[in-house]
Design an enzyme around this catalytic site. Structure first.
Site, PDB file in Angstrom:
ATOM      1  N   ARG A 139       0.859  -1.185   0.000  1.00 12.42           N
ATOM      2  CA  ARG A 139       0.000   0.000   0.000  1.00 12.42           C
ATOM      3  C   ARG A 139       0.896   1.236   0.000  1.00 12.42           C
ATOM      4  O   ARG A 139       2.050   1.188   0.443  1.00 12.42           O
ATOM      5  CB  ARG A 139      -0.888   0.025   1.243  1.00 12.42           C
ATOM      6  CG  ARG A 139      -1.804  -1.186   1.397  1.00 12.42           C
ATOM      7  CD  ARG A 139      -2.580  -1.088   2.708  1.00 12.42           C
ATOM      8  NE  ARG A 139      -3.523  -2.188   2.863  1.00 12.42           N
ATOM      9  CZ  ARG A 139      -3.275  -3.314   3.527  1.00 12.42           C
ATOM     10  NH1 ARG A 139      -2.082  -3.479   4.103  1.00 12.42           N
ATOM     11  NH2 ARG A 139      -4.183  -4.261   3.629  1.00 12.42           N
ATOM     12  N   HIS A 173      -3.996  -9.151   3.818  1.00  9.51           N
ATOM     13  CA  HIS A 173      -5.443  -9.129   4.006  1.00  9.51           C
ATOM     14  C   HIS A 173      -5.825  -9.966   5.215  1.00  9.51           C
ATOM     15  O   HIS A 173      -5.356 -11.089   5.371  1.00  9.51           O
ATOM     16  CB  HIS A 173      -6.150  -9.695   2.769  1.00  9.51           C
ATOM     17  CG  HIS A 173      -6.159  -8.765   1.614  1.00  9.51           C
ATOM     18  ND1 HIS A 173      -6.302  -9.188   0.315  1.00  9.51           N
ATOM     19  CD2 HIS A 173      -6.050  -7.408   1.541  1.00  9.51           C
ATOM     20  CE1 HIS A 173      -6.276  -8.145  -0.502  1.00  9.51           C
ATOM     21  NE2 HIS A 173      -6.129  -7.067   0.223  1.00  9.51           N
ATOM     22  N   TYR A 181     -10.327  -8.849  -4.610  1.00  6.49           N
ATOM     23  CA  TYR A 181      -9.299  -7.888  -4.988  1.00  6.49           C
ATOM     24  C   TYR A 181      -8.506  -8.333  -6.200  1.00  6.49           C
ATOM     25  O   TYR A 181      -8.123  -7.539  -7.042  1.00  6.49           O
ATOM     26  CB  TYR A 181      -8.369  -7.716  -3.785  1.00  6.49           C
ATOM     27  CG  TYR A 181      -7.285  -6.705  -3.927  1.00  6.49           C
ATOM     28  CD1 TYR A 181      -6.067  -7.038  -4.494  1.00  6.49           C
ATOM     29  CD2 TYR A 181      -7.469  -5.411  -3.463  1.00  6.49           C
ATOM     30  CE1 TYR A 181      -5.057  -6.114  -4.607  1.00  6.49           C
ATOM     31  CE2 TYR A 181      -6.460  -4.481  -3.567  1.00  6.49           C
ATOM     32  CZ  TYR A 181      -5.255  -4.839  -4.130  1.00  6.49           C
ATOM     33  OH  TYR A 181      -4.259  -3.914  -4.233  1.00  6.49           O
ATOM     34  N   LYS A 231      -2.254  -2.249   7.898  1.00  2.83           N
ATOM     35  CA  LYS A 231      -3.467  -1.728   8.515  1.00  2.83           C
ATOM     36  C   LYS A 231      -3.627  -2.288   9.923  1.00  2.83           C
ATOM     37  O   LYS A 231      -3.293  -3.431  10.189  1.00  2.83           O
ATOM     38  CB  LYS A 231      -4.687  -2.104   7.668  1.00  2.83           C
ATOM     39  CG  LYS A 231      -4.850  -1.260   6.409  1.00  2.83           C
ATOM     40  CD  LYS A 231      -6.167  -1.579   5.735  1.00  2.83           C
ATOM     41  CE  LYS A 231      -6.414  -0.668   4.543  1.00  2.83           C
ATOM     42  NZ  LYS A 231      -7.709  -0.973   3.883  1.00  2.83           N
ATOM     43  N   HIS A 261      -2.266   2.175  -5.912  1.00  7.24           N
ATOM     44  CA  HIS A 261      -3.116   1.009  -5.689  1.00  7.24           C
ATOM     45  C   HIS A 261      -3.178   0.119  -6.923  1.00  7.24           C
ATOM     46  O   HIS A 261      -3.338  -1.098  -6.811  1.00  7.24           O
ATOM     47  CB  HIS A 261      -4.525   1.441  -5.287  1.00  7.24           C
ATOM     48  CG  HIS A 261      -5.351   0.319  -4.736  1.00  7.24           C
ATOM     49  ND1 HIS A 261      -5.045  -0.308  -3.547  1.00  7.24           N
ATOM     50  CD2 HIS A 261      -6.444  -0.312  -5.215  1.00  7.24           C
ATOM     51  CE1 HIS A 261      -5.931  -1.263  -3.319  1.00  7.24           C
ATOM     52  NE2 HIS A 261      -6.782  -1.293  -4.313  1.00  7.24           N
ATOM     53  N   ARG A 307      -0.201  -2.110  -6.735  1.00  8.26           N
ATOM     54  CA  ARG A 307      -0.466  -3.175  -5.754  1.00  8.26           C
ATOM     55  C   ARG A 307      -1.396  -4.223  -6.349  1.00  8.26           C
ATOM     56  O   ARG A 307      -1.178  -5.431  -6.200  1.00  8.26           O
ATOM     57  CB  ARG A 307      -1.080  -2.550  -4.504  1.00  8.26           C
ATOM     58  CG  ARG A 307      -1.579  -3.536  -3.443  1.00  8.26           C
ATOM     59  CD  ARG A 307      -1.952  -2.768  -2.190  1.00  8.26           C
ATOM     60  NE  ARG A 307      -2.860  -3.477  -1.307  1.00  8.26           N
ATOM     61  CZ  ARG A 307      -2.493  -4.332  -0.362  1.00  8.26           C
ATOM     62  NH1 ARG A 307      -1.211  -4.620  -0.201  1.00  8.26           N
ATOM     63  NH2 ARG A 307      -3.391  -4.913   0.427  1.00  8.26           N
TER      64      ARG A 307
END
Length: 296
Positions: free
Chosen positions: A143, A262, A271, A167, A236, A239
């Site tokens: 990211r 994830h 995704y 994250k 993005h 990615r």
């Protein structure tokens, strides 16, 4: 005063909404009155609102539009509970339908490598830095926040992997490809001349401080234009390209999930746009019950 008049007064006075927003709220309110028909608003219950949502879906309205309408209705009922003596808000607690996840248009392997190769041929300091940034983004599926958050001392295993803060404050180690490592090695002597004393960031700007996500996005847009790409790239999309190309080559969904960081494998499935045609071929070749017995 009617419920609709009460809402209009609220929007123009206390709430101070713009003309366009007021018009949208009132249109949503009128739609609810239409759906309710002869029913009085104070007799509606959550099951009624859920029925209206199903009606809107049948009319072809998307999840975002329905979510906006529910929000407007919820605000309206809160006002009526507060000012008109309504005993309950039938929209309170109702969840909007989940919007379809919008994914970037896939970037092909040749297109991605062509872009990175062209950038890698540039020889000014900031271009060398940008080449290292975008090679790392594509190599490891990072990211943009993870890119700018990377520090010099985050490399592990002799530089072959990078410790990434993702994250939710979760860390993971990701492999770094040889091409990305070479680009970073080319950047490091230049970084030494630019970075302020004590700056830990792997990637710094002209001021010698850590780059911001916005700066990385702007540089990638500029390079997309300079190199004449049909569609602008953004972090993005790199990615996404990494994830897609890795999955196509490996057919390993779990490894792709770990690479991307994830929490749920369901996120990875959406995704990466699984190549179901390839999956079908593998299934036909490998599963013992995929095809009927040719010799019954």
């Amino acid at each position: 005063m009617t419920p609709l008049e009460r809402l209009e007064r609220f929007l123009t006075g206390e709430h101070g909404k713009s003309r366009a927003t007021r018009a949208a709220y009132l249109a949503d309110a009128r739609l609810l009155l239409e759906l309710a028909g002869d029913r009085a608003l104070d007799t509606l219950h959550p099951r009624d609102i859920r029925g209206y949502v199903r009606t809107l879906k049948l009319r072809g309205q998307d999840a975002r539009s329905i979510a906006r309408r529910l929000s407007a209705w919820r605000t309206w009922f809160r006002l009526l509970v507060r000012e008109a003596g309504y005993t309950h808000n039938p929209v309170e607690g109702l969840r909007a339908p989940r919007a379809a996840r919008k994914l970037p248009r896939p970037v092909g392997v040749d297109e991605t490598q062509g872009f990175l190769d062209a950038l890698g041929r540039e020889d000014d300091p900031l271009s060398i830095r940008d080449s290292a940034i975008f090679e790392l983004a594509y190599s490891s599926g990072l990211r943009v926040s993870e890119l700018v958050g990377a520090n010099l001392d985050d490399f592990r295993d002799g530089g072959q992997t990078l410790l990434v803060l993702g994250k939710g404050g979760k860390t993971r180690q990701v492999p770094v490809g040889e091409t990305a490592l070479a680009a970073i090695a080319r950047w490091q002597p230049i970084r030494t001349t630019l970075a302020q004393a004590g700056e830990a960031a792997l990637f710094v700007g002209k001021t010698g401080k850590r780059l911001t996500p916005r700066a990385v996005q702007a540089r990638l847009h500029d390079w997309s234009d300079k190199l004449g790409l049909a569609d602008r790239l953004h972090p993005h999309r790199l990615r996404h390209a990494c994830a897609t190309h890795f999955l196509q080559g490996s057919q390993d969904l779990r490894a792709t999930q770990e690479l991307l960081g994830h929490a749920s494998i369901a996120t990875t499935q959406v995704y990466t746009r699984l190549d179901f045609s390839h999956l079908a071929q593998v299934y036909d070749a490998a599963h013992p019950r995929a095809k009927s017995d040719p010799d019954p």
